[in-house]
Design an enzyme around this catalytic site. Structure first.
Site, short mmCIF file in Angstrom:
data_model
loop_
_atom_site.label_atom_id
_atom_site.label_comp_id
_atom_site.label_asym_id
_atom_site.label_seq_id
_atom_site.Cartn_x
_atom_site.Cartn_y
_atom_site.Cartn_z
N SER A 89 0.84 -1.19 0.00
CA SER A 89 0.00 0.00 0.00
C SER A 89 0.88 1.25 0.00
CB SER A 89 -0.90 0.00 1.23
OG SER A 89 -0.12 0.34 2.37
N LYS A 90 0.20 2.39 -0.01
CA LYS A 90 0.91 3.67 -0.04
C LYS A 90 1.94 3.78 1.08
CE LYS A 90 -1.77 6.81 -2.74
NZ LYS A 90 -3.15 6.29 -2.83
N ARG A 91 1.65 3.16 2.21
CA ARG A 91 2.57 3.24 3.35
C ARG A 91 3.91 2.59 3.07
NH1 ARG A 91 -1.03 0.63 6.86
NH2 ARG A 91 -2.66 1.26 5.43
N ASP A 92 3.96 1.75 2.04
CA ASP A 92 5.24 1.10 1.72
C ASP A 92 6.12 1.97 0.83
OD1 ASP A 92 4.77 -1.49 3.03
OD2 ASP A 92 3.11 -1.59 1.63
N GLY A 93 5.73 3.24 0.67
CA GLY A 93 6.56 4.13 -0.13
C GLY A 93 6.04 4.18 -1.55
#
Ligand code: GLU
Length: 374
Positions: free
Chosen positions: A250-254
């Site tokens: 997801s977006k949290r993974d960069g």
């Protein structure tokens, strides 16, 4: 039967790596079968859909070499067809207007929770009398259109990736909403599960290949195919791309969008190659480094893995490095130009032959990405 497959992204964000990988599988399957690959933009969510995301998605697919044969088709241009199909379900008594207010639905769910039952619509407006309907309309309530789901049904399909999958009608959450905000003379805004079926029927889709996160939608969609008296296509649910912790990337993974990878200096051929490996085992003859064209010659679903693929930066870097090192100097020089420019080097003013000599010297030491120059 000629194979017709599609990628159906929603333009509510930039081209996600997961969508791109689903596109890769569809493309490979279409090319392996001499079939047709279709692009459909699912832009029915008017609030979140943006033309710049559509542009980004199309540019990203092209960059990866995932050219489509038909489309792009836009769902917002197809409302007349959806209206016609909703009306036909209403006319056959397979769908109905439900007038529950959000407060009533909340109260229903709360009482289900209190009784330790799974939340579901209890179909309470399935058989309203004309008087009740008139009363709700009189109050000015807006309705949703619900499609009747038979709790006693069992729905099975032979999934291209997962084999036989079976769902109980009673696990589908009760009669499903297929359109929102319907007023008396207006059928409202149709929702994903409904429009996707109408479109897949209309476009003659033979195999629906999509991410595993859609598996719970498939039994509902199969019931809609039956209600619309259409042939049910074959379904294939491909594993998701996971992060190092095993959760959906997801977006949290960069980085998650294809454009991010381009900006970081990854080559489209290398990214497409890596994405294919992330969920498909190539044959021994093909090996790990291949073009999409060559992969298509060998592509089959029995080599698609069931488990999610963990995104592995080291592997991607290795694949990318292999492509960089194999690239002719002139081509690599051209590719490096925009990265140099971004880094503030005025390379346009520099003699091209000299630049190529430079690339010949430094090329082999470019580790795995073009981004070193930034
Ligand atoms: N618009 C849906 C998505 O982007 C399409 C799913 C499907 O392929 O049916 O997830």
């Amino acid at each position: 039967m000629t194979v017709r497959v599609r990628i159906a992204p929603s333009p509510t964000g930039n081209l996600h790596i997961g969508t791109a990988r689903t596109a890769v599988f569809n493309w490979l399957y279409a090319r392996s079968q001499g079939g047709t690959f279709i692009l459909r933009i699912e832009d029915t969510d008017l609030e979140r859909s943006k033309p710049e995301f559509t542009d980004n998605i199309m540019a990203g697919l092209k960059w990866l070499g995932l050219t489509w044969d038909e489309g792009p088709f836009f769902q917002t241009e197809r409302s007349a067809l959806y209206g016609e199909k909703i009306q036909s379900l209403l006319d056959q008594g397979l769908a109905y207007r439900a007038y529950d207010t959000p407060e009533e639905l909340d109260a229903m769910r709360e009482s289900q929770k209190a009784r330790k039952q799974a939340p579901r619509y209890d179909n309470r407006h399935r058989n309203l009398t004309p008087e009740q309907i008139a009363a709700y309309e009189g109050e000015g309530r807006t309705a949703v259109i619900r499609f009747k789901i038979d709790d006693d049904r069992e729905i099975s399909w032979e999934d291209l990736v997962r084999g036989k999958v079976t769902w109980k009608g009673s696990d589908l959450g009760g009669d499903m909403v297929i359109a929102r905000a319907a007023t008396e003379g207006n059928l409202g805004a149709p929702l994903y599960n409904f429009v996707v079926v109408v479109d897949d029927i209309d476009m003659g889709i033979t195999q629906v290949i999509r991410g595993e996160d859609h598996i719970g939608n498939t039994p509902k969609q199969i019931l809609l195919y039956e209600a619309l008296q259409a042939t049910v296509p074959t379904f294939g649910h491909t594993p998701l791309i996971l992060n190092a912790q095993g959760a959906k990337l997801s977006k949290r993974d960069g980085v998650t969008s294809v454009g991010d990878f381009e900006a970081m200096g990854y080559l489209p051929e290398a990214l497409a190659n890596y994405m294919t490996l992330l969920g498909w085992s190539p044959t021994e003859e093909l090996g790990e480094l291949f073009s999409l064209e060559n992969a298509a010659k060998e592509f089959s679903f029995d080599r698609v893995t069931k488990a999610g693929g963990k995104f592995d930066w080291d592997k991607l870097n290795w694949v990318n490095g292999q492509y960089i090192h194999k690239m002719p100097v002139a081509e690599l020089t051209t590719l490096l130009m925009p990265y140099w420019e971004k880094a503030g080097f005025e390379v346009q003013k520099v003699d091209r032959a000299w630049l190529e000599q430079l690339v010949a010297v430094i090329g082999p030491s470019l580790a795995n990405s073009l981004r070193w120059v930034r």
